[in-house]
Design a protein around this motif. Sequence first.
Motif, short mmCIF file in Angstrom:
data_model
loop_
_atom_site.label_atom_id
_atom_site.label_comp_id
_atom_site.label_asym_id
_atom_site.label_seq_id
_atom_site.Cartn_x
_atom_site.Cartn_y
_atom_site.Cartn_z
N VAL A 96 80.57 33.94 109.52
CA VAL A 96 81.79 33.95 110.34
C VAL A 96 81.70 34.94 111.50
CG1 VAL A 96 83.22 33.22 108.38
CG2 VAL A 96 83.01 35.67 108.93
N ARG A 99 78.77 33.19 115.89
CA ARG A 99 79.16 31.87 116.38
C ARG A 99 78.01 30.88 116.38
NH1 ARG A 99 83.04 28.21 117.57
NH2 ARG A 99 84.41 30.02 117.67
N SER A 129 83.28 36.92 105.05
CA SER A 129 84.68 36.99 105.47
C SER A 129 85.24 38.41 105.37
CB SER A 129 85.53 36.04 104.61
OG SER A 129 85.49 36.42 103.24
N SER A 132 86.02 41.24 108.90
CA SER A 132 87.08 40.65 109.72
C SER A 132 87.07 41.19 111.15
CB SER A 132 88.45 40.91 109.08
OG SER A 132 88.65 42.31 108.86
N ARG A 135 84.60 39.12 113.33
CA ARG A 135 84.70 37.66 113.23
C ARG A 135 84.59 36.99 114.59
NH1 ARG A 135 87.00 33.71 109.79
NH2 ARG A 135 87.58 35.28 108.22
N GLU A 136 83.79 35.91 114.63
CA GLU A 136 83.66 35.09 115.84
C GLU A 136 84.09 33.64 115.61
OE1 GLU A 136 79.67 35.34 117.34
OE2 GLU A 136 79.85 37.46 117.88
N GLY A 138 87.01 31.34 113.70
CA GLY A 138 88.29 31.34 113.00
C GLY A 138 88.29 30.38 111.82
N GLU A 139 89.07 30.69 110.80
CA GLU A 139 89.14 29.85 109.60
C GLU A 139 89.70 28.47 109.93
OE1 GLU A 139 90.79 30.12 104.98
OE2 GLU A 139 91.29 31.68 106.44
N GLU A 140 90.69 28.43 110.79
CA GLU A 140 91.32 27.15 111.13
C GLU A 140 90.34 26.22 111.85
OE1 GLU A 140 94.34 24.59 110.62
OE2 GLU A 140 94.30 26.68 109.96
N GLU A 141 89.52 26.79 112.71
CA GLU A 141 88.51 26.00 113.42
C GLU A 141 87.53 25.37 112.44
OE1 GLU A 141 85.13 26.48 116.98
OE2 GLU A 141 86.17 28.24 116.19
N GLU A 155 85.97 29.90 102.66
CA GLU A 155 85.38 31.14 103.15
C GLU A 155 85.05 32.03 101.96
OE1 GLU A 155 87.59 33.15 106.17
OE2 GLU A 155 86.80 31.82 107.74
#
Length: 224
Positions: A96, A99, A129, A132, A135-136, A138-141, A155
């Motif tokens: 995560v 990218r 995860s 944080s 992070r690059e 997102g969980e939603e993506e 995750e």
Amino acid sequence: MVMGDSYDEGCDYLFKAVLIGDSGVGKSNLLSRFSRDEFRLDSKPTIGVEFAYKNIRVGDKLIKAQIWDTAGQERFRAITSSYYRGALGALLVYDVTRRATFDNVAKWLHEIREFGSSDMVVVLVGNKSDLSNSREVGEEEAKNLAEKEGLCFMETSALENRNVEESFLEMITKIHEITTQKSLQAKRNENNHITSSAPMALPIGKQIINIDEVTATKQSRCCT
């Protein structure tokens, strides 16, 4: 706890699965956390393929999960492609905090679909995860990608042991559901005098590596 051969003989299924994804995303630590509850900060890149076993109870069935940890480096891709043969599931892991490892998920999916079986269970896993602040992705993506590609998604943090067991159990439980359906279909076909392949039998005399017992009590949450 380590069990002997007599315990092996009581297994109902042998399920082979593979861990795939770019180098450095944490595949080896996910496997060591799942199979031995260990984590190594100085984990070295996997060369070729390593594997571990774990016995898992799903309902009234005892399943031996044979998990192959494949090297993520490009120079080993030709070697690891052969290990998709016979695999019923895969954890496709990205980091995560990087990218590029998420962008490469499409390449790994292409490889799965080229070399794997058409009904292979694939769980997309966003590892690390716990980091944080770095992070690059997102969980939603990642959820949206998983939904688009028909994958399970979770995750995890191998360091903090977050969702590690759950991700493996998600895959194995789904494999069991598919195998059970195939077994029922095979019985129907036998009644119609049509030959159909039975579930994979446990080989005799296989070396035991890192065996433990867990119970899959969770229902499938992200696979439909």
